[in-house]
Design an enzyme around this catalytic site. Structure first.
Site, PDB file in Angstrom:
ATOM      1  CG  HIS A 159      -2.056  -1.006   1.089  1.00  0.00           C
ATOM      2  ND1 HIS A 159      -3.334  -0.657   0.715  1.00  0.00           N
ATOM      3  CD2 HIS A 159      -2.066  -2.348   1.241  1.00  0.00           C
ATOM      4  CE1 HIS A 159      -4.088  -1.751   0.672  1.00  0.00           C
ATOM      5  NE2 HIS A 159      -3.342  -2.786   0.986  1.00  0.00           N
ATOM      6  CG  ASP A 367       0.051   9.241   0.707  1.00  0.00           C
ATOM      7  OD1 ASP A 367      -0.001   8.081   1.124  1.00  0.00           O
ATOM      8  OD2 ASP A 367      -0.651  10.165   1.139  1.00  0.00           O
TER       9      ASP A 367
HETATM   10  P1  ADQ Z   1      -3.032   6.031   4.710  1.00  0.00           P
HETATM   11  O1  ADQ Z   1      -1.616   6.467   4.899  1.00  0.00           O
HETATM   12  O2  ADQ Z   1      -3.818   5.869   5.941  1.00  0.00           O
HETATM   13  O3  ADQ Z   1      -3.143   4.717   3.837  1.00  0.00           O
HETATM   14  P2  ADQ Z   1      -4.943   7.426   2.836  1.00  0.00           P
HETATM   15  O4  ADQ Z   1      -4.842   6.738   1.540  1.00  0.00           O
HETATM   16  O5  ADQ Z   1      -5.140   8.887   2.705  1.00  0.00           O
HETATM   17  O6  ADQ Z   1      -3.676   7.213   3.773  1.00  0.00           O
HETATM   18  O7  ADQ Z   1      -6.160   6.814   3.599  1.00  0.00           O
HETATM   19  C1  ADQ Z   1      -6.601   7.354   4.804  1.00  0.00           C
HETATM   20  C2  ADQ Z   1      -8.024   6.909   5.060  1.00  0.00           C
HETATM   21  O8  ADQ Z   1      -8.328   7.249   6.407  1.00  0.00           O
HETATM   22  C3  ADQ Z   1      -9.026   7.605   4.160  1.00  0.00           C
HETATM   23  O9  ADQ Z   1     -10.014   6.697   3.774  1.00  0.00           O
HETATM   24  C4  ADQ Z   1      -9.603   8.701   5.066  1.00  0.00           C
HETATM   25  O10 ADQ Z   1     -10.946   9.006   4.812  1.00  0.00           O
HETATM   26  C5  ADQ Z   1      -9.466   8.084   6.428  1.00  0.00           C
HETATM   27  N1  ADQ Z   1      -9.289   9.147   7.427  1.00  0.00           N
HETATM   28  C6  ADQ Z   1      -8.340  10.093   7.472  1.00  0.00           C
HETATM   29  N2  ADQ Z   1      -8.566  10.940   8.503  1.00  0.00           N
HETATM   30  C7  ADQ Z   1      -9.677  10.523   9.106  1.00  0.00           C
HETATM   31  C8  ADQ Z   1     -10.447  10.978  10.226  1.00  0.00           C
HETATM   32  N3  ADQ Z   1     -10.119  12.036  10.945  1.00  0.00           N
HETATM   33  N4  ADQ Z   1     -11.532  10.285  10.553  1.00  0.00           N
HETATM   34  C9  ADQ Z   1     -11.891   9.194   9.849  1.00  0.00           C
HETATM   35  N5  ADQ Z   1     -11.227   8.741   8.790  1.00  0.00           N
HETATM   36  C10 ADQ Z   1     -10.133   9.380   8.413  1.00  0.00           C
HETATM   37  C11 ADQ Z   1      -2.205   3.812   3.221  1.00  0.00           C
HETATM   38  C12 ADQ Z   1      -1.166   4.451   2.302  1.00  0.00           C
HETATM   39  C13 ADQ Z   1      -1.846   5.277   1.226  1.00  0.00           C
HETATM   40  C14 ADQ Z   1      -2.843   4.395   0.452  1.00  0.00           C
HETATM   41  C15 ADQ Z   1      -3.763   3.652   1.416  1.00  0.00           C
HETATM   42  C16 ADQ Z   1      -4.628   2.628   0.677  1.00  0.00           C
HETATM   43  O11 ADQ Z   1      -0.266   5.256   3.054  1.00  0.00           O
HETATM   44  O12 ADQ Z   1      -0.896   5.822   0.327  1.00  0.00           O
HETATM   45  O13 ADQ Z   1      -3.621   5.213  -0.394  1.00  0.00           O
HETATM   46  O14 ADQ Z   1      -3.024   2.956   2.398  1.00  0.00           O
HETATM   47  O15 ADQ Z   1      -3.857   1.779  -0.091  1.00  0.00           O
END
Ligand code: ADQ
Length: 495
Positions: A159, A367
């Site tokens: 990921h 990311d």
């Molecule tokens: P993350 O580093 O966690 O994921 P991201 O892809 O942005 O980063 O996903 C975060 C998730 O958490 C999103 O669905 C978002 O809605 C949720 N989230 C963030 N803040 C929140 C809050 N305050 N309350 C509730 N939900 C919240 C890792 C990798 C990424 C990759 C994903 C999926 O680092 O690059 O995109 O996995 O593969």
């Protein structure tokens, strides 16, 4: 159709007892849906620690998904999770060599936990099952399963980014880590950039090669490696926006930002997300545009993450200071430029916030993909969409070219992009959003999941032409494991 076994560090299908689908991420929902379809099992760590590892398997059935978890002991948690996963691989793979800890005990804990996971999972695997392992915590899992005689198709999806060759080689035992990946039949990356970085390592560090059919060959084994960009459930986002929770939050946010345009940032509190750089960019915007100061506010939602790791505690303290400084310098009696929240929200609440925001700042320094960028697009009003400002270093930037792409290290670029986003006419906003939405909707999480599983199923099975070494049949399963398969509602069965 053969069953699917998903393995990830944490296991979190939507649970009605904890708020149902609104309470979990889109990824968890998509995986849970896949498991319902293929009647599989989701296996991982329970999130709990016990004084001594017992290998006791806890089976539960949650909303049609069979979940199997195991507790870890405190040392495992410190060395495997806080240690090798979060202090070694995470920073290194996000290009933060300065934060990377190369502690031998972490590596040993990582290998030990992967072995423990494999031993606990083994009795649940049936000969036809397809196993899909997720993320950097579990790279050696297939190696351990193969050592125990498992010949099933096993796939791995990373990921986070796969870093450049020069970074990988800073890792002691980097060769073993890459070799372990060749125990998978299929290795998935988020982007072509990560795939090429991985291939670069294989070709130049271990003299691997690629066959005419596109398979990588190294360490006397072969595997297929490909990019599978992850997506969100765009249709579901449109649906949840009609719900009461989303509407309520939307109305509240709109009422709160009368006469002002709200810009939103939503990220786990992590140094890879570029939060400090973003705030400095916003500060630059306030300094550059005195006339716009009262017209804009930034809502930064940043739930705490890994707060037992020092680098995260330091970041939190720096952010508190930075926000205090900016608000102190630019706030008026009736106005604060930055609103900062450290808590989690339900998915439907977040959808309401996205929709009420005129722009989103998604500016990670690195990311793998970044789902927030896609969620923001999915939640917009087609007639009056907001503008996405996106870092060129997010995997998502490769697909989302109609966002305003910025270098997150440049406060000037962030400031200029904000000015442009907030003054953009509706025709340009619509044109950009339509192109972005088309991609987010087409390359959604279901397409990602189905593409990966189809590619994994298409790999040659044991004994078929093109397979590696002939593989032994899976060991006979013990009585407890058979009982488990017959009745997944059973809890706390010893594997
Ligand atoms: P993350 O580093 O966690 O994921 P991201 O892809 O942005 O980063 O996903 C975060 C998730 O958490 C999103 O669905 C978002 O809605 C949720 N989230 C963030 N803040 C929140 C809050 N305050 N309350 C509730 N939900 C919240 C890792 C990798 C990424 C990759 C994903 C999926 O680092 O690059 O995109 O996995 O593969």
């Amino acid at each position: 159709m053969s069953r699917l076994i998903i393995v990830s560090n944490r296991v979190n299908p939507p649970n009605p007892a904890e708020g149902g689908e609104g309470s979990v991420g889109g990824l968890a929902m998509a995986l849970a849906a896949a498991l319902r379809e293929y009647s599989g099992i989701w296996f991982g760590w329970s999130g709990k620690t016990v004084p001594e590892f017992t290998g006791q398997l806890n089976m539960q059935r949650i909303e049609g998904v069979t979940v199997a978890t195991v507790d870890l002991e405190e040392t495992d948690y410190q060395e495997y999770y806080n240690g090798y996963a979060n202090k070694t691989l995470w920073p290194l793979f996000h290009y933060r060599v300065d934060l990377t800890a190369y502690d031998r005990s972490f590596g040993e804990g990582y290998d030990r936990v992967n072995k423990r996971f494999a031993e606990t999972l083994l009795p649940l695997i049936e000969p036809d099952d397809v196993v899909w392992v997720h993320d950097y915590h579990l790279i050696p899992l297939a190696r351990e399963l193969r050592r125990m005689g498992v010949t099933n198709r096993i796939g791995f999806f990373l990921h986070i980014p796969w870093p450049a060759h020069q970074l990988v080689v800073t890792l002691p035992r980097h060769r073993q880590l890459v070799e372990a990946l060749f125990d998978y039949d299929l290795i998935g990356f988020q982007t072509v950039e990560s795939l090429e970085a991985f291939e670069g390592y294989v070709f130049s560090e271990v003299q691997g090669s690629k066959t005419a059919a596109g398979e990588l060959v190294a360490f006397g084994r072969r595997a297929r490696a490909a990019a599978f960009p992850i997506g969100v459930d765009a249709q579901d986002f449109a649906e949840i926006l009609k719900g009461e929770a989303a509407m309520k939050v939307y109305d509240r946010m709109m009422a709160h930002s009368v006469f002002r345009k709200m810009v939103v940032g939503v990220d786990r509190l992590d140094y890879s997300k570029g939060l400090e750089e973003r705030l400095i960019g916003f500060e630059r915007f306030l300094a550059d545009h005195p006339d716009l100061r009262r017209e804009v506010m930034l809502l930064q939602i940043a739930p705490l993450s890994r707060d037992q790791v020092e680098a995260y505690q330091d970041l939190r303290a720096r952010l508190d200071g930075l926000i205090g400084r900016i608000n102190g310098a630019y706030a008026e009696m009736d106005f604060t430029p930055i609103r900062y929240v450290n808590r989690s929200y339900r998915r439907d609440e977040l959808a309401g916030v996205y929709r009420a925001s005129k722009a989103a700042l998604v500016t990670p320094l690195r990311d793998g993909m970044n789902l927030v960028a896609k969620e923001y697009v999915a939640a917009q009003d087609p007639e009056d969409p907001g503008v996405l400002i996106l870092s060129r270093f997010a995997g998502a930037a490769r697909q989302m070219k109609d966002a305003l792409i910025v270098n997150p290290n440049s406060p000037e670029e962030i400031s200029d992009a904000l000015e442009r986003a907030l003054s953009m006419d509706v025709a340009e906003r619509k044109r950009r959003w339509e192109a972005l939405f088309d991609n987010v909707n087409r390359e959604d999480v279901t397409a990602w999941r189905d593409d990966f599983v189809a590619a994994l199923r298409a790999r040659p099975g044991p004994g078929e032409a093109g397979a590696d070494v002939p593989k032994a049949p899976v060991k006979s399963l013990d009585v407890a494991a058979k009982a488990l398969r017959a009745g997944p509602e059973a809890t706390a069965v010893r594997a």
